[in-house]
Scaffold this motif. Sequence first.
Motif, PDB file in Angstrom:
ATOM      1  N   LEU A 226       0.504  -1.269  -0.079  1.00 22.38           N
ATOM      2  CA  LEU A 226       0.108  -0.163   0.284  1.00 22.38           C
ATOM      3  C   LEU A 226       1.109   0.800  -0.156  1.00 22.38           C
ATOM      4  O   LEU A 226       0.170   2.391   0.300  1.00 22.38           O
ATOM      5  CB  LEU A 226      -0.858  -0.229   1.477  1.00 22.38           C
ATOM      6  CG  LEU A 226      -1.836  -0.914   1.073  1.00 22.38           C
ATOM      7  CD1 LEU A 226      -2.724  -1.520   2.965  1.00 22.38           C
ATOM      8  CD2 LEU A 226      -2.904  -0.677  -0.030  1.00 22.38           C
ATOM      9  N   ASN A 227       2.178   0.858   0.250  1.00 21.62           N
ATOM     10  CA  ASN A 227       3.228   2.299  -0.355  1.00 21.62           C
ATOM     11  C   ASN A 227       3.237   3.294  -1.767  1.00 21.62           C
ATOM     12  O   ASN A 227       3.845   3.009  -2.007  1.00 21.62           O
ATOM     13  CB  ASN A 227       4.364   1.533   0.436  1.00 21.62           C
ATOM     14  CG  ASN A 227       5.451   2.818  -0.391  1.00 21.62           C
ATOM     15  OD1 ASN A 227       4.896   4.045   0.433  1.00 21.62           O
ATOM     16  ND2 ASN A 227       6.669   2.988  -0.050  1.00 21.62           N
ATOM     17  N   GLY A 228       1.697   3.716  -2.100  1.00 20.38           N
ATOM     18  CA  GLY A 228       1.897   4.454  -3.141  1.00 20.38           C
ATOM     19  C   GLY A 228       0.167   4.738  -3.425  1.00 20.38           C
ATOM     20  O   GLY A 228      -0.601   4.735  -2.660  1.00 20.38           O
ATOM     21  N   LEU A 229       0.622   5.192  -4.403  1.00 18.39           N
ATOM     22  CA  LEU A 229      -0.605   5.990  -5.162  1.00 18.39           C
ATOM     23  C   LEU A 229      -1.324   5.424  -6.187  1.00 18.39           C
ATOM     24  O   LEU A 229      -0.966   4.576  -7.034  1.00 18.39           O
ATOM     25  CB  LEU A 229      -0.349   7.834  -5.879  1.00 18.39           C
ATOM     26  CG  LEU A 229      -1.517   7.568  -6.455  1.00 18.39           C
ATOM     27  CD1 LEU A 229      -2.785   8.649  -5.399  1.00 18.39           C
ATOM     28  CD2 LEU A 229      -1.341   9.318  -6.897  1.00 18.39           C
ATOM     29  N   LEU A 230      -2.761   5.482  -6.160  1.00 18.88           N
ATOM     30  CA  LEU A 230      -3.499   4.580  -6.995  1.00 18.88           C
ATOM     31  C   LEU A 230      -4.227   5.339  -7.878  1.00 18.88           C
ATOM     32  O   LEU A 230      -5.202   5.893  -7.494  1.00 18.88           O
ATOM     33  CB  LEU A 230      -4.796   3.965  -7.051  1.00 18.88           C
ATOM     34  CG  LEU A 230      -4.852   2.691  -7.689  1.00 18.88           C
ATOM     35  CD1 LEU A 230      -5.204   1.584  -8.319  1.00 18.88           C
ATOM     36  CD2 LEU A 230      -6.411   1.726  -7.175  1.00 18.88           C
ATOM     37  N   LEU A 231      -4.027   5.701  -9.032  1.00 17.93           N
ATOM     38  CA  LEU A 231      -4.417   6.311 -10.534  1.00 17.93           C
ATOM     39  C   LEU A 231      -5.531   5.370 -11.395  1.00 17.93           C
ATOM     40  O   LEU A 231      -5.534   4.635 -12.275  1.00 17.93           O
ATOM     41  CB  LEU A 231      -4.320   6.668 -11.414  1.00 17.93           C
ATOM     42  CG  LEU A 231      -2.693   8.334 -10.727  1.00 17.93           C
ATOM     43  CD1 LEU A 231      -2.032   8.620 -11.728  1.00 17.93           C
ATOM     44  CD2 LEU A 231      -3.770   9.186  -9.687  1.00 17.93           C
ATOM     45  N   ASP A 232      -7.152   5.393 -10.791  1.00 18.72           N
ATOM     46  CA  ASP A 232      -7.923   4.753 -11.585  1.00 18.72           C
ATOM     47  C   ASP A 232      -8.417   5.348 -11.976  1.00 18.72           C
ATOM     48  O   ASP A 232      -9.774   5.590 -12.057  1.00 18.72           O
ATOM     49  CB  ASP A 232      -8.353   4.161 -10.403  1.00 18.72           C
ATOM     50  CG  ASP A 232      -9.570   2.704 -10.962  1.00 18.72           C
ATOM     51  OD1 ASP A 232     -10.147   2.308 -11.722  1.00 18.72           O
ATOM     52  OD2 ASP A 232     -10.072   1.320  -9.997  1.00 18.72           O
ATOM     53  N   TYR A 233      -9.049   4.967 -12.757  1.00 21.77           N
ATOM     54  CA  TYR A 233      -9.437   5.948 -14.373  1.00 21.77           C
ATOM     55  C   TYR A 233     -10.693   4.686 -14.713  1.00 21.77           C
ATOM     56  O   TYR A 233     -10.178   4.111 -15.299  1.00 21.77           O
ATOM     57  CB  TYR A 233      -9.149   6.593 -15.557  1.00 21.77           C
ATOM     58  CG  TYR A 233     -10.290   7.226 -17.282  1.00 21.77           C
ATOM     59  CD1 TYR A 233     -10.627   8.111 -16.804  1.00 21.77           C
ATOM     60  CD2 TYR A 233      -9.502   6.309 -18.565  1.00 21.77           C
ATOM     61  CE1 TYR A 233     -10.897   8.864 -17.583  1.00 21.77           C
ATOM     62  CE2 TYR A 233     -10.119   7.186 -19.220  1.00 21.77           C
ATOM     63  CZ  TYR A 233     -11.165   8.101 -19.060  1.00 21.77           C
ATOM     64  OH  TYR A 233     -11.794   8.481 -19.450  1.00 21.77           O
ATOM     65  N   ASP A 234     -12.133   5.078 -15.461  1.00 23.54           N
ATOM     66  CA  ASP A 234     -12.913   4.178 -14.931  1.00 23.54           C
ATOM     67  C   ASP A 234     -14.197   4.563 -16.579  1.00 23.54           C
ATOM     68  O   ASP A 234     -15.216   3.794 -16.307  1.00 23.54           O
ATOM     69  CB  ASP A 234     -13.897   4.496 -13.888  1.00 23.54           C
ATOM     70  CG  ASP A 234     -15.130   5.313 -13.967  1.00 23.54           C
ATOM     71  OD1 ASP A 234     -14.559   6.637 -14.447  1.00 23.54           O
ATOM     72  OD2 ASP A 234     -15.777   6.182 -12.883  1.00 23.54           O
TER      73      ASP A 234
ATOM     74  N   ASP B 254       4.033   3.775  -6.651  1.00 23.56           N
ATOM     75  CA  ASP B 254       5.174   3.229  -5.271  1.00 23.56           C
ATOM     76  C   ASP B 254       4.734   4.945  -4.680  1.00 23.56           C
ATOM     77  O   ASP B 254       5.280   5.819  -5.441  1.00 23.56           O
ATOM     78  CB  ASP B 254       6.154   2.749  -5.491  1.00 23.56           C
ATOM     79  CG  ASP B 254       6.987   3.568  -5.932  1.00 23.56           C
ATOM     80  OD1 ASP B 254       7.329   4.422  -5.708  1.00 23.56           O
ATOM     81  OD2 ASP B 254       8.144   2.181  -6.520  1.00 23.56           O
ATOM     82  N   GLY B 255       6.147   4.803  -3.230  1.00 21.74           N
ATOM     83  CA  GLY B 255       5.485   5.173  -2.922  1.00 21.74           C
ATOM     84  C   GLY B 255       6.260   7.233  -3.609  1.00 21.74           C
ATOM     85  O   GLY B 255       6.428   8.355  -2.916  1.00 21.74           O
ATOM     86  N   THR B 256       7.862   6.665  -3.477  1.00 20.59           N
ATOM     87  CA  THR B 256       9.082   7.286  -4.272  1.00 20.59           C
ATOM     88  C   THR B 256       8.313   7.774  -6.125  1.00 20.59           C
ATOM     89  O   THR B 256       8.636   9.440  -5.765  1.00 20.59           O
ATOM     90  CB  THR B 256      10.568   6.682  -4.771  1.00 20.59           C
ATOM     91  OG1 THR B 256      10.551   6.586  -3.891  1.00 20.59           O
ATOM     92  CG2 THR B 256      11.206   7.477  -5.637  1.00 20.59           C
ATOM     93  N   GLU B 257       7.628   7.679  -7.044  1.00 20.74           N
ATOM     94  CA  GLU B 257       7.226   7.977  -8.028  1.00 20.74           C
ATOM     95  C   GLU B 257       5.757   8.998  -7.803  1.00 20.74           C
ATOM     96  O   GLU B 257       5.400   9.787  -8.785  1.00 20.74           O
ATOM     97  CB  GLU B 257       6.799   6.707  -9.271  1.00 20.74           C
ATOM     98  CG  GLU B 257       7.655   5.572  -9.196  1.00 20.74           C
ATOM     99  CD  GLU B 257       8.198   6.885  -9.936  1.00 20.74           C
ATOM    100  OE1 GLU B 257       8.313   6.886 -11.421  1.00 20.74           O
ATOM    101  OE2 GLU B 257       9.690   7.096  -9.411  1.00 20.74           O
ATOM    102  N   ALA B 258       4.615   8.095  -6.689  1.00 14.79           N
ATOM    103  CA  ALA B 258       3.638   9.331  -5.969  1.00 14.79           C
ATOM    104  C   ALA B 258       4.068  10.584  -5.816  1.00 14.79           C
ATOM    105  O   ALA B 258       3.989  11.972  -5.886  1.00 14.79           O
ATOM    106  CB  ALA B 258       3.039   8.198  -5.488  1.00 14.79           C
TER     107      ALA B 258
END
Length: 223
Positions: free
Chosen positions: A31-39, A72-76
């Motif tokens: 969970l160490n990161g960000l989800l970008l979710d396009y529907d 991941d956290g670094t990329e986020a």
Amino acid sequence: MTEPTDIRTTGLRQAVARVLPHLGTENVPDLNGLLLDYDGTILFAVASDRYTLAVARVSVHNSSVPWAVFLDGTEARALADILDRTGFHEEIAIGHRPARYEDEAPAVRVTSAHESIDLDPDERENDLFQWRAIVRTHLADSETGPVLLNPELLDRWSALDEPAAVRLPGGHGAVTVTAERFLGLHMPIRLRPDHRGEELAWWQSIVGANGRPDDAGTARKAG
């Protein structure tokens, strides 16, 4: 992960800033990161460390096929950095970066009016891809009663830049935090079987009808 096709958005800077405090740490790698979710219509930015979950909605100005990527956290944080240098309502494009080499890994390109950045998504599946099911479960909980919260987590909601509505379902259901284009869940501490919320009753007894005679006058002055 699904490969992103080009979309044009506004509001991504605000969305990422709102959910960034909820990223999982290195101790929770999935969970160490960000989800970008396009529907296919709306882009969602989602972050969680299992104690809180934050979902922010982003406007999309063109249509494309649905996709989802996890950074991941670094990329986020790299994404957050470039967004901090953009205008609040500036249009941001997100899409797949064309491969320069035959064996090159997929990447996500984020472009503003002044610069662009290539981000390497994490291929691992994680719990965030099920965020809709998590939200559905907790929004269906209508139980009422006392809720115990960890004060160390409360400052995460300070990233919201407008008033928020907080609802306390009680029991083991999550506290909901809503604002325009934003939904948050705050997981409560599991109640002890003998917990009845006596603390609030004690405070009510102190400031109630049997309180100090000058309480009412003080309250009028404060109001």
